[in-house]
Design a protein around this motif. Sequence first.
Motif, PDB file in Angstrom:
ATOM      1  N   ASN A   1       0.845  -1.197   0.000  1.00  0.00           N
ATOM      2  CA  ASN A   1       0.000   0.000   0.000  1.00  0.00           C
ATOM      3  C   ASN A   1       0.885   1.254   0.000  1.00  0.00           C
ATOM      4  O   ASN A   1       1.274   1.770   1.037  1.00  0.00           O
ATOM      5  CB  ASN A   1      -0.890  -0.049   1.258  1.00  0.00           C
ATOM      6  CG  ASN A   1      -1.650   1.233   1.502  1.00  0.00           C
ATOM      7  OD1 ASN A   1      -1.376   1.943   2.457  1.00  0.00           O
ATOM      8  ND2 ASN A   1      -2.587   1.550   0.629  1.00  0.00           N
ATOM      9  N   LYS A   2       1.237   1.732  -1.217  1.00  0.00           N
ATOM     10  CA  LYS A   2       2.200   2.838  -1.310  1.00  0.00           C
ATOM     11  C   LYS A   2       1.655   4.129  -0.723  1.00  0.00           C
ATOM     12  O   LYS A   2       2.414   4.969  -0.247  1.00  0.00           O
ATOM     13  CB  LYS A   2       2.620   3.055  -2.764  1.00  0.00           C
ATOM     14  CG  LYS A   2       1.512   3.530  -3.688  1.00  0.00           C
ATOM     15  CD  LYS A   2       1.938   3.426  -5.137  1.00  0.00           C
ATOM     16  CE  LYS A   2       1.961   1.971  -5.544  1.00  0.00           C
ATOM     17  NZ  LYS A   2       2.267   1.712  -6.938  1.00  0.00           N
ATOM     18  N   GLU A   3       0.306   4.290  -0.728  1.00  0.00           N
ATOM     19  CA  GLU A   3      -0.284   5.532  -0.223  1.00  0.00           C
ATOM     20  C   GLU A   3       0.065   5.765   1.245  1.00  0.00           C
ATOM     21  O   GLU A   3       0.152   6.910   1.689  1.00  0.00           O
ATOM     22  CB  GLU A   3      -1.806   5.517  -0.415  1.00  0.00           C
ATOM     23  CG  GLU A   3      -2.252   5.525  -1.882  1.00  0.00           C
ATOM     24  CD  GLU A   3      -2.443   4.130  -2.476  1.00  0.00           C
ATOM     25  OE1 GLU A   3      -1.866   3.155  -1.935  1.00  0.00           O
ATOM     26  OE2 GLU A   3      -3.175   4.008  -3.478  1.00  0.00           O
ATOM     27  N   VAL A  16       6.585  -4.137  -1.293  1.00  0.00           N
ATOM     28  CA  VAL A  16       6.050  -5.137  -2.218  1.00  0.00           C
ATOM     29  C   VAL A  16       5.863  -4.505  -3.605  1.00  0.00           C
ATOM     30  O   VAL A  16       5.742  -5.194  -4.596  1.00  0.00           O
ATOM     31  CB  VAL A  16       4.735  -5.742  -1.664  1.00  0.00           C
ATOM     32  CG1 VAL A  16       4.003  -6.569  -2.694  1.00  0.00           C
ATOM     33  CG2 VAL A  16       5.031  -6.585  -0.436  1.00  0.00           C
ATOM     34  N   ASP A  17       5.899  -3.192  -3.684  1.00  0.00           N
ATOM     35  CA  ASP A  17       5.850  -2.517  -4.975  1.00  0.00           C
ATOM     36  C   ASP A  17       7.049  -2.994  -5.816  1.00  0.00           C
ATOM     37  O   ASP A  17       8.172  -3.062  -5.310  1.00  0.00           O
ATOM     38  CB  ASP A  17       5.948  -0.998  -4.734  1.00  0.00           C
ATOM     39  CG  ASP A  17       5.134  -0.206  -5.730  1.00  0.00           C
ATOM     40  OD1 ASP A  17       4.752  -0.781  -6.768  1.00  0.00           O
ATOM     41  OD2 ASP A  17       4.893   0.990  -5.481  1.00  0.00           O
ATOM     42  N   SER A  18       6.819  -3.348  -7.090  1.00  0.00           N
ATOM     43  CA  SER A  18       7.878  -3.999  -7.876  1.00  0.00           C
ATOM     44  C   SER A  18       9.094  -3.092  -8.065  1.00  0.00           C
ATOM     45  O   SER A  18      10.234  -3.563  -8.027  1.00  0.00           O
ATOM     46  CB  SER A  18       7.334  -4.451  -9.227  1.00  0.00           C
ATOM     47  OG  SER A  18       6.873  -3.350  -9.980  1.00  0.00           O
ATOM     48  N   GLU A  19       8.864  -1.778  -8.230  1.00  0.00           N
ATOM     49  CA  GLU A  19       9.982  -0.847  -8.444  1.00  0.00           C
ATOM     50  C   GLU A  19      10.864  -0.767  -7.201  1.00  0.00           C
ATOM     51  O   GLU A  19      12.093  -0.756  -7.289  1.00  0.00           O
ATOM     52  CB  GLU A  19       9.452   0.553  -8.782  1.00  0.00           C
ATOM     53  CG  GLU A  19       8.737   0.652 -10.121  1.00  0.00           C
ATOM     54  CD  GLU A  19       7.324   0.097 -10.116  1.00  0.00           C
ATOM     55  OE1 GLU A  19       6.848  -0.350  -9.035  1.00  0.00           O
ATOM     56  OE2 GLU A  19       6.690   0.080 -11.179  1.00  0.00           O
ATOM     57  N   HIS A  20      10.211  -0.694  -6.051  1.00  0.00           N
ATOM     58  CA  HIS A  20      10.966  -0.519  -4.802  1.00  0.00           C
ATOM     59  C   HIS A  20      11.626  -1.815  -4.373  1.00  0.00           C
ATOM     60  O   HIS A  20      12.709  -1.799  -3.804  1.00  0.00           O
ATOM     61  CB  HIS A  20      10.029   0.062  -3.737  1.00  0.00           C
ATOM     62  CG  HIS A  20       9.379   1.316  -4.234  1.00  0.00           C
ATOM     63  ND1 HIS A  20       8.326   1.271  -5.133  1.00  0.00           N
ATOM     64  CD2 HIS A  20       9.677   2.611  -4.039  1.00  0.00           C
ATOM     65  CE1 HIS A  20       7.999   2.518  -5.451  1.00  0.00           C
ATOM     66  NE2 HIS A  20       8.790   3.336  -4.806  1.00  0.00           N
ATOM     67  N   MET A  43       0.092   8.936 -12.271  1.00  0.00           N
ATOM     68  CA  MET A  43       0.117   9.259 -10.841  1.00  0.00           C
ATOM     69  C   MET A  43       0.768   8.117 -10.067  1.00  0.00           C
ATOM     70  O   MET A  43       1.463   8.342  -9.073  1.00  0.00           O
ATOM     71  CB  MET A  43      -1.294   9.527 -10.306  1.00  0.00           C
ATOM     72  CG  MET A  43      -1.336   9.833  -8.817  1.00  0.00           C
ATOM     73  SD  MET A  43      -0.264  11.218  -8.332  1.00  0.00           S
ATOM     74  CE  MET A  43      -1.416  12.592  -8.454  1.00  0.00           C
ATOM     75  N   ASN A  44       0.552   6.885 -10.528  1.00  0.00           N
ATOM     76  CA  ASN A  44       1.173   5.758  -9.836  1.00  0.00           C
ATOM     77  C   ASN A  44       2.679   5.963  -9.716  1.00  0.00           C
ATOM     78  O   ASN A  44       3.274   5.724  -8.673  1.00  0.00           O
ATOM     79  CB  ASN A  44       0.850   4.455 -10.573  1.00  0.00           C
ATOM     80  CG  ASN A  44       1.387   3.240  -9.836  1.00  0.00           C
ATOM     81  OD1 ASN A  44       1.123   3.052  -8.649  1.00  0.00           O
ATOM     82  ND2 ASN A  44       2.174   2.427 -10.521  1.00  0.00           N
ATOM     83  N   LYS A  45       3.299   6.443 -10.811  1.00  0.00           N
ATOM     84  CA  LYS A  45       4.750   6.658 -10.771  1.00  0.00           C
ATOM     85  C   LYS A  45       5.087   7.822  -9.858  1.00  0.00           C
ATOM     86  O   LYS A  45       6.100   7.806  -9.150  1.00  0.00           O
ATOM     87  CB  LYS A  45       5.277   6.895 -12.189  1.00  0.00           C
ATOM     88  CG  LYS A  45       6.670   6.403 -12.438  1.00  0.00           C
ATOM     89  CD  LYS A  45       6.940   4.968 -11.974  1.00  0.00           C
ATOM     90  CE  LYS A  45       5.968   3.952 -12.546  1.00  0.00           C
ATOM     91  NZ  LYS A  45       6.282   2.570 -12.103  1.00  0.00           N
ATOM     92  N   LEU A  69       3.403   8.693  -7.157  1.00  0.00           N
ATOM     93  CA  LEU A  69       3.302   8.165  -5.794  1.00  0.00           C
ATOM     94  C   LEU A  69       4.539   7.326  -5.464  1.00  0.00           C
ATOM     95  O   LEU A  69       5.050   7.357  -4.342  1.00  0.00           O
ATOM     96  CB  LEU A  69       2.025   7.327  -5.635  1.00  0.00           C
ATOM     97  CG  LEU A  69       0.685   8.049  -5.865  1.00  0.00           C
ATOM     98  CD1 LEU A  69      -0.480   7.058  -5.732  1.00  0.00           C
ATOM     99  CD2 LEU A  69       0.478   9.221  -4.906  1.00  0.00           C
ATOM    100  N   GLU A  70       5.044   6.614  -6.477  1.00  0.00           N
ATOM    101  CA  GLU A  70       6.223   5.766  -6.250  1.00  0.00           C
ATOM    102  C   GLU A  70       7.493   6.589  -6.034  1.00  0.00           C
ATOM    103  O   GLU A  70       8.396   6.153  -5.315  1.00  0.00           O
ATOM    104  CB  GLU A  70       6.394   4.797  -7.425  1.00  0.00           C
ATOM    105  CG  GLU A  70       5.337   3.711  -7.397  1.00  0.00           C
ATOM    106  CD  GLU A  70       5.408   2.732  -8.551  1.00  0.00           C
ATOM    107  OE1 GLU A  70       4.614   1.775  -8.550  1.00  0.00           O
ATOM    108  OE2 GLU A  70       6.234   2.925  -9.467  1.00  0.00           O
ATOM    109  N   VAL A  71       7.578   7.766  -6.661  1.00  0.00           N
ATOM    110  CA  VAL A  71       8.720   8.659  -6.411  1.00  0.00           C
ATOM    111  C   VAL A  71       8.724   9.047  -4.928  1.00  0.00           C
ATOM    112  O   VAL A  71       9.763   8.992  -4.253  1.00  0.00           O
ATOM    113  CB  VAL A  71       8.646   9.918  -7.315  1.00  0.00           C
ATOM    114  CG1 VAL A  71       9.636  10.981  -6.850  1.00  0.00           C
ATOM    115  CG2 VAL A  71       8.904   9.543  -8.778  1.00  0.00           C
TER     116      VAL A  71
END
Length: 396
Positions: free
Chosen positions: A124-126, A149-153, A216-218, A220-222
Amino acid sequence: MTRKKNIAVLGSTGSIGRSTLEVVRNLHDRFQITYLTTRGNVDLLREQIALFHPRGVVVLDEQNAAPLRAGLNGTVEVLSGTEGLEEVVTRSDVDIVLCSLVGFAGLRPTLRAVEAGKDIALANKETLVVGGEIIMRRVREQKVRLLPVDSEHSAILQCLQGEDPAAIARLILTASGGPFLRLDRTRFGAITKAQALNHPTWRMGNKITIDSATLMNKGLEVIEAHWLFGVDRDRIEVVIHPQSIIHSMVEFVDGSIKAQLGVPDMKIPIAYALTYPERPPGVSPRVDFGALREMTFFPPDLEKFRCLALAYRALETGGTAPAVLNAANEAAVELFLEERLPFTEIPALIEEALAAHAPVFHVTLEDLVRADREARDRVFQRAAAYSRMEGPHASS
Ligand code: MG
């Protein structure tokens, strides 16, 4: 033999939750499920109960919880509401909380779990976008493990193994670019819900799929990467990589870059977060380089995908600004999914919410809750005024 680790899966009927249960089924000698939770998919929860035999479950609405409780006849404890979520994460028969709740709703249960000394696998990146400052401070104080668990992180975490964090020059987050990468900006106003939900490389829940279409997903990931790895905004870049094979990269001060690759399959980052730093065998299919043939890269168009630019701006502002960005986005995406708002209004409403907000710094949980509610209310009010002016948005 070491004791099996007990996992509470928050949001077990969603996309990540279902993948998590698949991973756990294959690693059943190391993990067992003690709690499952759902917002409203009681039918799937019932199937999951039969397969995984948890000690307890949480259903968000008591109205849905009551018949389930009656049917289970005391064999499984059935709790309800956000109180139920916040309670089960603190129990002694939980070692790891895998949080795959959607949006701001993940913040409080994750914070409670950290405060109760649980390790966190965070999908849950939020939670970090909104409460990164508070959450990471508590993680350090409690000496718990919070793994992405986010694939980028997950990719960045894997690239950083054995490295000195002081040697990081840049984090490079890859983005598929979503379904509208090649669509001209002048046609964004006509984008339908069905088109936005048709993601080219990943199968995910509705909210994150819309976030991927707006980029926006990206964004939020930044912000998530900033909190997870302690790297400032100027050293976090985004590159479009439509094949979604490189999941992210780290460039070091000597100019060397490490990347993590794999097929687009969330089971890899889920398993890595659960078994870190070990790698269990056979988690996902292999990359077929013969079939892949090429990998391409180009910079994101920040004029076309304004949500990404807004996320960078919110991170720069800091304090409660990312909470406002997130809340306005959640509200706008909800309205878009109800076909009450055109696609182009999503960034417009977020920008307006950010402009209207006087940020608070050194935030408390109450500051975040207030900023979240105010931004949400503003978007719903503006959208209501908008539909009175324009008439209902025609999606056909
Ligand atoms: Mg991601």
